[in-house]
Scaffold this motif. Sequence first.
Motif, short mmCIF file in Angstrom:
data_model
loop_
_atom_site.label_atom_id
_atom_site.label_comp_id
_atom_site.label_asym_id
_atom_site.label_seq_id
_atom_site.Cartn_x
_atom_site.Cartn_y
_atom_site.Cartn_z
N LEU A 177 31.26 -27.78 -2.27
CA LEU A 177 32.14 -29.09 -2.50
C LEU A 177 33.56 -28.94 -2.64
N ILE A 222 35.07 -28.42 0.63
CA ILE A 222 35.36 -29.84 1.22
C ILE A 222 36.65 -30.51 0.58
N ASP A 233 31.32 -28.48 7.38
CA ASP A 233 31.49 -28.49 6.06
C ASP A 233 30.60 -28.89 5.33
N VAL A 234 30.01 -30.19 5.87
CA VAL A 234 29.19 -31.15 5.17
C VAL A 234 27.82 -30.50 5.07
N ALA A 281 27.39 -27.72 2.78
CA ALA A 281 27.25 -28.28 1.40
C ALA A 281 25.75 -28.82 1.47
N HIS A 282 25.22 -29.46 2.26
CA HIS A 282 23.89 -29.79 2.01
C HIS A 282 22.71 -28.44 2.08
N ALA A 341 23.58 -29.91 -2.10
CA ALA A 341 24.63 -30.94 -2.10
C ALA A 341 23.99 -32.16 -1.75
N ASP A 348 24.44 -36.45 -0.29
CA ASP A 348 25.31 -37.14 0.49
C ASP A 348 26.10 -37.75 -0.63
N VAL A 404 28.54 -35.48 -1.90
CA VAL A 404 29.72 -35.00 -0.84
C VAL A 404 30.85 -36.25 -0.76
N THR A 439 32.72 -36.22 -3.96
CA THR A 439 33.85 -35.15 -3.74
C THR A 439 35.10 -35.44 -2.85
#
Length: 192
Positions: free
Chosen positions: A101, A104, A119-120, A123-124, A128, A130, A133, A136
């Motif tokens: 995070l 990001i 990047d997302v 994180a997932h 992480a 939604d 994210v 953040t």
Amino acid sequence: MPHINLPAGLPGIRSLFTFRPETAVPLNFLAQTLLHNPHPTLSAGERELIATYVSSLNDCKYCATIHGAIAKHQLNKDGQTVKAVVADMETSPVSDKLKALLRIAAKVQIGGKSVTETDVELAHQEGATDLEVHDTVLIAAAFCMYNRYVDGLATFQPDDEELYDQMGAQRAREGYHSGPLKLTKTEPVEAQ
């Protein structure tokens, strides 16, 4: 010296909030919502770390120092973790999810379009959601605005770490709707 005539003795954004209360209300509400109110999965300390990290990347002394102090108090007075995140986030003792995070957040600090699907997805993969994210990105974007607001008007930024610690303890306890600590050179610091 501030670029405009701001109230004396109030540091950083607090002087700007006093100067223009009409804009202070929504800005404080946003900070309260993003950083202090309960969150389903990110602690207040983790959210303050995101704000601290972005502010340090923006070289905003006031915001990085005050939010670092708030994060410290939200993280059971763990100032070493805050310092480690600012010094080298990749080797800091935070979870892999929070590191993803923070990566990001760093991309948002560069520019919103710097954040990629990769990047997302990374994180997932670290767990992480939604919502995390989203929040953040919003914290990082908001702190780019707050940092530029504070520095763009050259607000007063004290050098005394103890003062930031006192202000950080107050924000950690009370959130963003309480009044500021008034700083003067001749009187002790007191909550107002």
